[in-house]
Design a protein around this motif. Structure first.
Motif, PDB file in Angstrom:
ATOM      1  N   GLU A  63      -0.871   3.323   7.363  1.00  0.00           N
ATOM      2  CA  GLU A  63      -0.100   4.410   7.994  1.00  0.00           C
ATOM      3  C   GLU A  63       1.186   3.879   8.598  1.00  0.00           C
ATOM      4  OE1 GLU A  63      -3.801   7.263   9.213  1.00  0.00           O
ATOM      5  OE2 GLU A  63      -2.543   6.484  10.851  1.00  0.00           O
ATOM      6  N   TRP A 113      -7.221   4.751   1.025  1.00  0.00           N
ATOM      7  CA  TRP A 113      -6.686   4.653   2.388  1.00  0.00           C
ATOM      8  C   TRP A 113      -5.205   4.306   2.389  1.00  0.00           C
ATOM      9  CZ3 TRP A 113      -4.970  -0.253   2.585  1.00  0.00           C
ATOM     10  CH2 TRP A 113      -5.723  -1.288   1.974  1.00  0.00           C
ATOM     11  N   GLY A 114      -4.550   4.264   1.244  1.00  0.00           N
ATOM     12  CA  GLY A 114      -3.102   4.131   1.256  1.00  0.00           C
ATOM     13  C   GLY A 114      -2.502   2.935   0.547  1.00  0.00           C
ATOM     14  N   PRO A 141      -2.970   8.888   0.780  1.00  0.00           N
ATOM     15  CA  PRO A 141      -1.755   8.442   1.463  1.00  0.00           C
ATOM     16  C   PRO A 141      -0.962   7.509   0.548  1.00  0.00           C
ATOM     17  CG  PRO A 141      -3.708   7.987   2.801  1.00  0.00           C
ATOM     18  CD  PRO A 141      -4.194   8.407   1.463  1.00  0.00           C
ATOM     19  N   ARG A 150      -6.618   1.370   6.943  1.00  0.00           N
ATOM     20  CA  ARG A 150      -5.992   2.699   6.921  1.00  0.00           C
ATOM     21  C   ARG A 150      -4.875   2.800   7.949  1.00  0.00           C
ATOM     22  NH1 ARG A 150      -7.286   7.833   4.990  1.00  0.00           N
ATOM     23  NH2 ARG A 150      -9.145   6.973   3.993  1.00  0.00           N
ATOM     24  N   GLU A 151      -5.133   2.251   9.147  1.00  0.00           N
ATOM     25  CA  GLU A 151      -4.100   2.299  10.200  1.00  0.00           C
ATOM     26  C   GLU A 151      -2.899   1.446   9.803  1.00  0.00           C
ATOM     27  OE1 GLU A 151      -7.240   2.060  10.539  1.00  0.00           O
ATOM     28  OE2 GLU A 151      -8.008   2.981  12.352  1.00  0.00           O
ATOM     29  N   HIS A 160       3.638   2.811   5.864  1.00  0.00           N
ATOM     30  CA  HIS A 160       4.301   3.938   5.206  1.00  0.00           C
ATOM     31  C   HIS A 160       5.315   4.589   6.129  1.00  0.00           C
ATOM     32  CE1 HIS A 160       0.701   4.394   2.211  1.00  0.00           C
ATOM     33  NE2 HIS A 160       1.595   3.519   1.801  1.00  0.00           N
TER      34      HIS A 160
END
Lengths: 464, 562, 376
Positions: free
Chosen positions: A237, A264-265, B542, A233-234, A240
């Motif tokens: 982030e 989580w992305g 996200p 997830r980090e 992105h």
């Protein structure tokens, strides 16, 4: 039948002399040789093919091939802990039945009329994967997870118009080669390594590599050490925030346990469907999937076919169509256009049937069982003198790495083999580099506590 | 009452004659079938879901077993949104879908030209599906895999013999993958000689499979495509005009999809060799040449076979498949995949060749298909393989002779000549006369339980249909196909609207392909459909957002409409 | 899909179309040629062709409203086929041969009242219909002329009926070039072709997709790639001439300007220095510079260069090296042209011999085809 004439083979019906003669008469030629007269003599074979005598009698063929296959020792006749890209999960009988249905097995490229069932079955596969992955767009299968990864990374390059990609260093040697050569000339790779303590990537390390030209970050979870990428997830982030796409490779069977990468992305999710009711087949049964959200930026970059629902001219009928739009005419790209070919459709249908058969509860239970047994094996082996279980505190699923200090995995495995155990693969074999004393062990829902105990006992003996 | 009082009245002679007539019609069926496709009107699997139903139970652990472990934090909170279907319900659903699929096992599948839809022997399914193969792992000790390894080694030698080449790789998972593999070999070969930059062009032909051009482009080559002259294959002068020291390779098929053999092929090969290029033989159309002509004698350096075409492995709705690459000694060092060797300990995997090109796929190849191909070759032997080709070619020429009698059908190029194993016909004359197109005829053929394929795009032969009978179908079966095609051509004249609005006896009716091909309307999954058409909300997650300054990628205009 | 109302068809028959051919005249334009043809006993064919179209529509159960013009210009054929026209426009009295202007005027009057204009005639008729309407008009030609090079023609009256039946209320159409060959030059033994404009033809381009697994989806145009290739080969020092046609126009658009559809434009180092140039202008612009030529095959016969493009004359051609002739063509169009050959026409063949033979044609990014170029 005339004496000395070639027997009529069951696969070649019109070689029967009467039929053959009738057809030659209808065409108006005397012999089949006339058809080949266009081929110049110097190109013709001047002797028969040098092949072993025909085993035309089915019983003789079966005897011969069964004798050969009988020399194999399948994992069902041993206790095997091999994984590393090919996984021993249960193949449900219903999946076998669907996979071997004559209609599915021998269909090919028919239209969505005469092959309506095939189109629906493939659409259902993509839809079932879409539910599992929580993404709206899933391709018709490509060859395998290697191709899916390589294609997915280049898709990210095109989406962002950037030319660098950060790739996890923990890759099977063949997958690494595939990605490197497929990106050759189109994109540059920055490798990021997992840390030895945790056996996984750390966001900090990705941050150190990321830059304005980074199109994507490519990670795998669970990775080939069996470690769940806890900082995914980090990493997503920071990717992105940098305008980079997150490409995540995963095994769909693991998604009964972990959250779907999209949550989580992950923007492009890819991988292999081999675990879904297909079987191992000595590493020869694969299908690749690529999934994205229904975002034009991504959808336009798929080279594969996409199937969609369509109405027909009769109300209430379901039809299917190619969602075929002008993707390959995007010829302003400097990169080459990829290609579409015969790949792995029936494995896709089988994988879809597997997911529907398992349902939410089956997937959840399998996920729990694998997690628990893997941890059980890690605990059991950690208790053995001469075995070091790596990354023990990290979350694992289905695989884990061990070291045999002062020993080579090859020697340990040879000794295990004598006891009817196939030990985990050596890191050198899997990664093409690394230490000779490190191995990766695989535990699935097929392994029982007694299998684990048997392994532990064997290792205790060998390493004593 | 006595027994004979219950005997019914005698059947009259007239009644008996009428019954005989009716039976005769039933037992002497005409070639033209009154076929109807199975039609189940089967819902999507999602509609069969019911709360709590289970398809299969799996080995499980007590609830809460994950708690307290490092894994617990990553455990999914809610189960996946998959349907819940009982086991026999699921089986029923898929079996119905299989019934609505026209596999080659069920129909006279000569309509999928270039696909070589021959019989995939059932005995080979026993081998491919044997537990002695299904449950083997690629990394298990070679000592435990001597059976499969021997099969692979012997299969390699058979492919080498059939092609005349020196070395073989069985790793590719399909024909296109093998073509890509060959492109990479060409690339590596020239790079090894320091000529990679110089040789950036690959020459191919429009009648070769599109993957020849596409894989070359993917690998960064410039592609030059030759078009046929009036003979149906490219002009030698045209080839000579484009080859130079920039030429990396010629990728060519012979015979091409028209079934016409280019007898001057060695001149083409010599021309390319004279400028230092490599000649690569796409042997997708090998079914008419087994034991008759080989890549080697024609001078090729590389070739590939589609094992799911010539060598009988089943087409499986579009894969899995398998491809084999053949190479001369000069190119052998660049073959992909692990090498199989044989020593004192039996068969073993040796390290990759030093100059080997990258693996095309994981591990060794599509093993189940390699086993099937092996068994097929062993069943036939040398004489059998030759019979396969002779009869495939006989069947094709029989079909050609009969179909040329159909008004409105022609076989462009090579007029009056025999063909090898397939023909690309043209319905142009019929279309001129009636307005009915080849595609429409194809849709109507589905009403007789037949497949039908036109051609790769773009069409060079107008209103095309490509038919390839292979060696597998009986004369009667060929006659059935001919009868259906003839009948459809007549319908195009007498009842064009029936042909135009076909299919009528299929599982479904004409699909409105335009309704759902826009970004706003397409429904690529059930999930997408629920969101777009039923307003279902999806969780926000996200995601990558396009930066403000992202260059706008040019999109091609839509294909049709206003 | 069923249209809410029946299709409205405007039918125009060119009564003099086609009479030149059988009479041994290369086309039917001009009063003199028409009179000659009739004197030679030639019978007008276009009316019977239109009648065949309508009979085919009847057989296919198509409902339509036919709006047409009086007598030989449509009404006769409509009634002969058993249809009742919804509207009949007046024309001059019989006895005076119909002219191009008549066709144009009728087309103009029909345009706002119909969904599609169907005409029976040849290239000349197509040109006349276009002259009376505009680029957005939807047309369909029933071949009845001698020369039919425009892409607006069905292959036969029955094929035209098929297209109408399948058209779903004229909702599907695609753009085509309207071309014509200069009749007088042709009668004098010289071939050339010109683009007169563009319009839309009823129906879908090509057949429906029969996608086979394994075929790359090379549908649609590859114009961006062609433009990129052309861009790469352009010498900033050279004067680059862009020929007529829609392919060249679309390539030029991708390069940032819009070439003249019917004419020749000149570009130097990315700057448009001449638009729709005359021969004199081109001669002047090309003097003392390297000359590169971007051309595409035009019309149904694949003409690259012809006397009709009088702007690109012998003076200019003499300055163009063989390798500086950049031929562009999409694969789809190349398929329509059955892979060639392409044609060049010049009064002095020796001047252009160097352009003949097998030549590379740009069909996409990093993709060329080899097509034979022949002298007409």
């Amino acid at each position: 039948m005339a004496q000395g004439a070639t027997p009529v083979h069951p696969y070649v019906p019109n070689s029967a002399p009467e039929t053959k003669a009738e057809m030659l008469r209808a065409i108006g030629v005397d012999s089949v040789d006339e058809f080949f007269s266009v081929i110049p003599e110097k190109l013709r074979m001047q002797r028969p093919l040098d092949l072993p005598p025909a085993l035309a009698a089915e019983a003789e063929l079966e005897r011969h091939v069964n004798r050969l296959l009988g020399k194999n020792t399948p994992v069902t006749q041993a206790v095997s802990f091999l994984g590393s890209g090919c996984y021993p999960h249960h193949v449900p009988a219903v999946c076998d039945e669907i996979n071997t249905r004559a209609e599915f097995l021998t269909a090919y490229a028919g239209e969505p009329y005469e092959d309506h069932g095939k189109w629906q079955a493939i659409f259902e596969y993509t839809s079932l994967m879409a539910e599992l992955l929580e993404m709206d767009v899933v391709n018709v299968p490509t060859y395998d997870g290697y191709q899916a990864a390589a294609t997915a990374i280049r898709m990210a390059g095109r989406v962002t118009s950037r030319s660098r990609v950060i790739v996890t260093d923990l890759l099977a040697v063949g997958k690494r080669d595939k990605i490197e050569t497929f990106l050759d000339g189109a994109m540059e790779i920055d490798f990021v390594s997992p840390r030895a303590e945790t056996g996984r990537l750390h966001a900090e390390d990705v941050r150190a590599l990321i830059g304005p030209d980074t199109a994507a970050v490519f990670i795998e979870t669970p990775n080939l050490y069996g470690v769940i990428e806890a900082e995914a997830r980090e990493i997503a982030e920071l990717a992105h925030a940098n305008g980079s796409v997150v490409v995540c490779s995963t095994d769909p069977i693991s998604l009964g346990f972990t959250e779907a990468p999209a949550t989580w992305g992950a923007d492009i999710v890819c991988g292999d469907i081999q675990s879904l009711g297909i079987g191992m087949h000595y590493g020869g049964a694969n299908g690749g999937f690529i999934a994205t959200h229904d975002d034009e930026h991504f959808v336009f970059e798929y080279p594969s076919r996409l199937f969609g629902l369509a109405p027909t001219r009769v109300e209430g009928e379901i039809g299917f169509c190619d969602v075929a739009y002008e993707r390959t005419s995007l010829a302003m790209r400097e990169e080459g256009i990829e290609w579409v070919g015969t790949a792995a459709a029936l494995w896709g249908i089988t994988a879809g049937a597997y997911l529907a058969l398992m349902g939410p509860t089956g997937m959840q239970q399998l996920g729990d069982t694998v997690a628990v047994r893997t941890r059980e094996a890690m605990t059991a082996l950690a208790a053995i003198p001469g075995v070091e279980v790596l990354h023990a505190d990290s979350p694992h699923w289905r695989e884990f790495a061990v070291r045999f200090p002062g020993r080579s995995v090859d020697d340990v495995n040879a000794a295990l083999l004598e006891r009817g155990v196939f030990g985990g693969a050596s890191a050198q074999t899997v990664f093409g580099r690394g230490d000779a004393d490190t191995a990766v062990y695989c535990i699935t829902e097929l392994h029982t506590s007694s299998d684990i105990a048997e392994l532990a006992d064997a290792l205790k003996e060998i390493l004593a | 009452m006595t027994a004979h009082e219950t005997i019914p009245a005698t059947i009259t002679a007239e009644e008996r004659a009428e019954t005989a007539e009716r039976l005769a019609q039933a037992v002497e069926k005409p070639l033209l079938r009154r076929y109807h496709a199975p039609r189940w009107d089967e819902p999507l699997i999602f509609q069969l879901s019911a709360e709590g139903h289970r398809g299969i139970e799996v080995p499980s652990v007590p609830e809460g077993s994950v708690d307290g472990s490092p894994e617990a934090a990553f455990r999914k909170r809610t189960p996946a949104n998959l349907p819940q279907v009982g086991q026999s319900q699921l089986l029923r659903h898929y079996l119905r879908l299989s019934q609505e699929t026209l596999g080659a096992d069920l129909n006279v599948d000569i309509g999928q030209g270039t696909c070589t839809m021959k019989y995939s022997p059932k005995i080979n399914e026993r081998f491919a599906g044997s537990p002695q193969s299904v449950h083997t792992h690629p990394l298990q000790d070679e000592a435990t895999m001597q059976g499969t390894l021997q099969i692979l080694d012997e299969l390699q030698s058979y492919i080498a013999e059939v092609s005349g080449m020196d070395a073989v790789s069985l790793q590719a998972g399909s024909g296109s993958a093998a073509i890509y593999g060959n492109v990479k070999i060409v690339q590596a070969y020239h790079a090894d000689r320091g000529e990679a930059d110089q040789r950036d062009e690959i020459v191919t032909t429009i009648f070769s499979h599109p993957s020849n051009a596409a894989t070359a482009k993917t690998a960064g080559y410039k592609v030059i495509t030759l078009y046929p002259d009036e003979n149906g294959f490219p002009d030698l002068d045209a080839l000579k005009s484009v080859i130079s020291d920039r030429t990396a390779a010629l990728f060519i098929t012979n015979p091409e999809d028209t079934g016409i053999f280019n007898p001057r092929i060695t001149e083409y090969v010599d021309a390319v060799h004279s400028v230092g290029g490599i000649c690569v033989y796409d042997q997708a159309n090998a079914n008419g040449l087994l034991g008759i002509a080989r890549a080697r004698e024609a001078g090729f350096d590389l070739c590939h076979f589609n094992l799911h075409k010539t060598f009988s492995t089943p087409h499986a709705c579009g894969g899995p498949a398998a491809g084999a690459i053949g190479a001369t000694d000069a190119l052998e060092p660049f073959l992909p995949g692990p090498r199989l060797t044989r020593g004192d300990n039996g068969y073993e995997w040796a390290p990759r060749r030093e100059k080997a090109t990258a693996d095309i796929r994981p591990f060794y190849g599509v093993i189940p298909n390699l086993i099937r191909a092996y068994a097929w070759i062993r069943s036939l032997g040398a004489e059998g393989l030759r019979a396969v080709s002779e009869i495939a070619v006989l069947n094709n020429n029989y079909l050609l002779a009969e179909l040329l009698k159909v008004e409105g059908m022609t076989a462009p190029y090579a007029e009056g000549q025999h063909r090898l194993e397939q023909v690309r016909y043209s319905w142009q004359e019929l279309t001129d006369e009636t307005g009915v197109t080849s595609s429409e005829i194809g849709a109507r053929m589905a009403d007789y339980g037949m497949h039908y394929w036109t051609s790769h795009h773009p069409y060079i032969v107008p209103e095309p249909v490509t038919l390839e009978p292979t060696e597998s179908y009986s004369k009667r079966e060929l006659d059935e196909y001919i009868a259906s095609l003839k009948h459809t051509a007549e319908e195009a004249r007498n009842a064009p609207d029936t042909v135009r609005s076909a299919p009528h006896r299929s599982g479904i009716h004409t699909i409105d392909v335009d309704a759902t091909t826009d970004p706003e309307t397409w429904a690529t999954s059930w999930r997408a459909y629920r969101r777009k058409y039923q307003g279902e909300d999806q969780a926000q997650v996200p995601r990558w957002e396009a930066p403000q300054d992202l260059p706008v990628r040019p999109r091609a205009p839509k294909a049709h409409h206003r | 899909m069923s249209p809410a109302q029946p299709l409205r068809i405007g039918l125009i028959v060119n009564p003099v179309s086609g009479i030149g051919g059988p009479a041994g005249l290369g086309g039917s334009d001009g009063a003199a040629a028409q009179a000659e043809a009739l004197a030679r006993g030639s019978v007008p064919r276009s009316g019977s062709r239109a009648e065949r179209l309508l009979r085919a529509l009847t057989r296919q159960g198509v409902t339509a409203e036919i709006l047409t013009a009086r007598g030989a210009m449509g009404e006769d054929a409509v009634r002969a086929a058993g249809w009742e026209p919804a509207l009949v426009l007046p024309i001059p009295e019989a006895g005076r041969p119909t002219t191009a202007a008549d066709t144009s005027r009728i087309a103009a009057e029909l345009r706002p009242r119909v969904d599609v204009i169907v005409f029976a005639g040849g290239d000349g008729t197509a040109r006349d219909v276009l002259a009376g309407t505009d680029e957005e008009v939807i047309l369909l030609g029933v071949p009845a002329g001698v020369k039919m090079h425009s892409g607006v023609f069905a292959r036969s009256p029955e094929a035209a009926a098929g297209i109408i039946a399948a058209s779903g209320g004229a909702s599907v159409s695609h753009p085509v070039e309207i071309v014509d060959i200069d009749e007088e030059a042709r009668r004098n033994g010289r071939l050339n072709s010109r683009i007169y404009g563009r319009a839309r033809v009823l129906g879908r381009r090509g057949s429906t997709q029969g996608g086979k697994i394994g075929s790359t989806a090379e549908t649609g145009e590859q114009l961006g790639g062609i433009a990129a290739e052309v861009d790469e080969r352009i010498d900033p020092e050279a004067v680059v001439l862009f020929g007529p046609g829609t392919t060249v126009r679309r390539v030029s658009e991708a390069m940032g300007f819009e070439s003249t559809l019917l004419g020749v434009d000149a570009v130097i180092d990315g700057e448009l220095v001449g638009s729709d140039c005359s021969a004199e202008e081109l001669a002047r612009l090309t003097e003392g510079r390297r000359v590169q030529l971007v051309v595409s095959p035009v019309g149904g016969q694949g003409f690259l260069l012809g006397r009709g493009n009088q702007q690109i004359d012998e003076r200019v051609l003499a300055r163009v090296d063989a390798d500086d002739l950049l031929i562009v063509c999409t694969s789809a169009k190349l398929g329509d042209l059955a892979g060639g050959p392409f044609w060049i026409d010049a009064q002095d063949p020796s001047l252009i011999e160097r352009f003949a033979g097998p030549r590379r044609v740009i069909v996409g990014r990093h993709h060329e085809a080899v097509v034979r170029v022949s002298i007409a």
